[in-house]
Enzyme design. Sequence first.
Site, PDB file in Angstrom:
ATOM      1  N   GLN A 183       0.847  -1.183   0.000  1.00 30.69           N
ATOM      2  CA  GLN A 183       0.000   0.000   0.000  1.00 30.69           C
ATOM      3  C   GLN A 183       0.887   1.239   0.000  1.00 30.69           C
ATOM      4  OE1 GLN A 183      -2.001  -1.053   3.645  1.00 30.69           O
ATOM      5  NE2 GLN A 183      -3.827  -1.740   2.568  1.00 30.69           N
ATOM      6  N   GLN A 195      -0.602   1.196  -5.715  1.00 28.73           N
ATOM      7  CA  GLN A 195      -1.653   0.562  -4.909  1.00 28.73           C
ATOM      8  C   GLN A 195      -2.254   1.571  -3.943  1.00 28.73           C
ATOM      9  OE1 GLN A 195      -0.604  -3.187  -3.141  1.00 28.73           O
ATOM     10  NE2 GLN A 195      -2.292  -3.162  -1.672  1.00 28.73           N
ATOM     11  N   ASP A 196      -3.608   1.666  -3.919  1.00 31.49           N
ATOM     12  CA  ASP A 196      -4.308   2.582  -3.010  1.00 31.49           C
ATOM     13  C   ASP A 196      -3.869   4.035  -3.216  1.00 31.49           C
ATOM     14  OD1 ASP A 196      -5.400   0.251  -2.022  1.00 31.49           O
ATOM     15  OD2 ASP A 196      -4.043   0.142  -0.311  1.00 31.49           O
ATOM     16  N   ASP A 252      -6.883  -1.216  -6.530  1.00 30.61           N
ATOM     17  CA  ASP A 252      -7.787  -0.481  -5.623  1.00 30.61           C
ATOM     18  C   ASP A 252      -7.377   0.982  -5.524  1.00 30.61           C
ATOM     19  OD1 ASP A 252      -8.780  -3.064  -5.166  1.00 30.61           O
ATOM     20  OD2 ASP A 252      -7.493  -3.345  -3.420  1.00 30.61           O
ATOM     21  N   ARG A 308     -14.159  -3.452  -6.843  1.00 29.43           N
ATOM     22  CA  ARG A 308     -14.451  -4.598  -5.989  1.00 29.43           C
ATOM     23  C   ARG A 308     -14.763  -4.076  -4.593  1.00 29.43           C
ATOM     24  NH1 ARG A 308      -8.705  -7.806  -4.974  1.00 29.43           N
ATOM     25  NH2 ARG A 308      -7.452  -6.029  -4.257  1.00 29.43           N
ATOM     26  N   TRP A 342     -14.592  -3.291  -0.883  1.00 28.63           N
ATOM     27  CA  TRP A 342     -13.846  -3.272   0.373  1.00 28.63           C
ATOM     28  C   TRP A 342     -14.836  -3.453   1.526  1.00 28.63           C
ATOM     29  CZ3 TRP A 342     -10.201   1.335   2.119  1.00 28.63           C
ATOM     30  CH2 TRP A 342      -9.473   0.949   3.247  1.00 28.63           C
TER      31      TRP A 342
END
Length: 342
Positions: free
Chosen positions: A140, A162-163, A184, A240, A242
């Site tokens: 992350q 990521q993130d 994500d 998706r 969380w």
Amino acid sequence: MAFRGSLFKFLVVITLYDAFLTVNSQAETTDPTKMTAAILVRVDQSGKGDYTKIQDAIDAVPSNNTELVFVLIKPGIYKEKVTVPADKPFITVSGTKVAETIITWNDSENIFECATFTVLASDFVARYLTIQNTYGNGAQAVALRVSGDRAAFIGCRIISYQDTLLDDTGRHYYSNCYIEGATDFICGNAASVFEKCHLHSVSEGAGAITAQRRESPAEDTGFTFLGCTITGVKTAVLGRPWGPYSRVVFAFSYISSAILPQGWDDWGDSSKQSTVYYGQYKCYGRGAITSKRVGWARSLTSQEASPFLTKDFIGAKDWIRPAPTSFRTASKPISHHSDGNN
């Protein structure tokens, strides 16, 4: 020496309030949409501004601020982690050229700690900034965390892997922003509208653009994408869950063939298929075709889409403010290079 040090600290406090304190009363009575004058603070790495670091300029704003403070950033690469504290509302941080005003860091700690730029305050605005986390693949690595209410981002570039954007809590508005990542890369449980933004997936496999975290049907949160452009280097899904009641709507948006035909993923938990709200309305492009979408995705009717098609979803009329029309400089800017003993 102790007396002189105490006197210096007292004078610093007095000067800060002379520069920033408003003649208005309480912050809660301030209407952001009617605030048109701002205190101008300049950040310039060459030393020709009021500060050389963005964080120093933010630190100079007093707690419980009620005036608009416009922090103007001269083009450059600013290698620093920046936090706007919860007790410092009504700050704008603005560049003039988004590609040349870069705030960058390289961190991969806990998702709530690693962000290059963290907004905890309400009534915050960012304009024409590139905010990036250069950590890359493997963990992350948040570029921007937004955990304050009533925050707007205009013409910004938000880049990581990521993130990328931890759109955590509160009501937020993103206009004409470029957001890049792989996994994500727009995540969190805010109520947010993304208008005319470009979302670009750099995933080498089946990455996910969104991971919205709505936890219950009682929460009025979710992500709405209006008139956006979705592209990618290979393949990705739109989102998706969380959270079990994850809510995301794409409307009037161009969706390229980078988006897989199924469109969405249940993150390996089929129980969420009956509780998530994933909708699409009048989108176009090869990746927008709904005939092969997962059975629990929604092709919205005009009536179903209506609540998501304006900024009323986030109550924007009450807080999105125009750019200031007049400025005044802080009367006595504080030097942060003093040691307190002179």
